[in-house]
Enzyme design. Structure first.
Site, PDB file in Angstrom:
ATOM      1  N   GLU A 213       0.856  -1.197   0.000  1.00 26.95           N
ATOM      2  CA  GLU A 213       0.000   0.000   0.000  1.00 26.95           C
ATOM      3  C   GLU A 213       0.886   1.238   0.000  1.00 26.95           C
ATOM      4  O   GLU A 213       1.668   1.454   0.937  1.00 26.95           O
ATOM      5  CB  GLU A 213      -0.872   0.020   1.270  1.00 26.95           C
TER       6      GLU A 213
HETATM    7 ZN   LIG Z   1      -6.910  -0.739  -2.404  1.00 26.42          ZN
END
Ligand SMILES: [Zn+2]
Length: 359
Positions: free
Chosen positions: A294
């Site tokens: 992320e």
């Molecule tokens: Zn996502």
């Protein structure tokens, strides 16, 4: 770690012991004559400004041009159409025995993995030094460059299916693609069209390693320093220990690469859940070393560094898989990556959907 090689090894062992050696993956072999790792130099020579949000049409044109210039080294194909009829493009490079699948932008409003993936395809596919050619002989990589082209156009998380009332997703918008990778759901029965395409591409390719690129909100660590990226391996309890450890090794490689090659970076663990529909868990359950990365959504002035982070991780995982160093990493090192801290103050309203554990 590898669902593809494991049954083969068992078969060989039951037939003839010497066959095992013949099928030993080259990753085990000493990379004598292996060229020096050029991935740091490649990260440094990335253009200063990479388009962070190419349109679907621009992405298709770039991929077609790369395929054309590669003279057969890059195969670009659509793995299926989105609900609105846009091709979901994938690029395949190399013919080596270790198989790596990169996925980016399952969530349409998390764009920065896709430009990194495009630059990675360009570098690995068009580079023609001994190092580039050696990498292509060691690995085969399949890159799903933008998994959710409709969500990109609508600038939302979901696919486009406004008539749906999804269990995971948003009525009036569509499905959350990254909740529909459950191994128990066949692609043809998958209500999230683009997730079904990824399931089919995975089943056909059977990768050893899967890395899925997303974006998160803004967070700080315990010392108040901003976190630039977070990552995690499968957390579903039924994932085999060996597959979790393999994913932890991939996580360590990615964390080290981002930390070493991108100034100011600060990588944490991601507090993800254990639902089997999440790609990170689903492809771990199916026997791959499956990792989520992320990138923090830190604003326009940080976008180039974030693209660079994803690109650095892609190259480093490729290098370590190719030279076999990946298998020698102590998986316990992954447990030393610090946890993600609190949201940066005043960002909660900007990211109402990202405050929970949302891969
Ligand atoms: Zn996502």
């Amino acid at each position: 770690m590898n669902s593809r090689l494991r049954p083969l090894s068992l078969l060989c062992a039951s037939v003839a012991v010497f066959s095992v050696a013949a099928f030993a993956p080259p990753a085990q072999a000493e990379p004598a004559g292996a060229p020096a790792d050029r991935s740091a130099a490649e990260v440094r020579s990335l253009p200063r400004t990479v388009d962070p949000r190419p349109s679907n049409e621009e992405l298709a044109e770039e991929l077609a041009e790369i395929a054309d210039r590669s003279r057969g080294r890059v195969e670009v194909r659509s793995i299926g159409d989105s609900n609105q009829g846009r091709p979901v493009w994938a690029a395949r490079i190399g013919d080596g025995p270790v198989r790596i699948q990169y996925i980016s932008q399952q969530h349409g409003n998390e764009p920065l993995g896709a430009p990194a993936a495009l630059e990675y395809v360009r570098t690995l596919g068009l580079g023609n030094s001994f190092w580039h050619r050696w990498l292509r002989s060691r690995v085969t990589v399949d890159v799903i460059v933008r998994a959710n082209p409709d969500g990109h156009v609508h600038d939302w998380r979901y696919n486009y299916d406004p008539d749906a009332d999804p269990e995971y997703g948003q009525a009036g918008q569509g499905y959350d693609i990254n909740r529909y990778h459950d191994p128990a759901v066949a692609p043809d029965d998958n209500p999230a069209t683009e997730a079904g395409h990824i399931q089919r591409a995975y089943a056909e390719f059977r990768p050893d390693i899967v890395v899925d690129y997303h974006m998160q909100g803004r967070y700080i660590d315990d010392e108040g320093r901003e976190i630039t990226a977070s990552l995690l391996w499968p957390t579903h309890p039924d994932v085999a220990d060996s597959d979790v450890e393999a994913a932890q090794q991939v996580s360590v490689v990615a964390e080290r690469a981002i930390t070493r090659l991108v100034p100011g970076s600060n990588v944490s663990l991601y507090p993800g859940g254990d639902y089997q529909g999440i790609a990170r868990n689903a492809y771990g359950l199916r026997g791959s070393a499956s990792v989520l990365i992320e990138l923090s959504d830190m604003g326009a002035e940080h976008e180039q560094a974030q693209i660079r982070s994803a690109y650095a991780a892609m190259l480093a995982v490729t290098q370590s898989a190719a030279d076999g160093s990946l298998r020698r990493i102590d998986p316990d090192r992954a447990e030393q990556i610090p946890p993600r801290g609190e949201p940066l103050p005043d960002t909660e309203r900007a990211h109402p959907l990202r405050l929970d554990s949302l891969d």
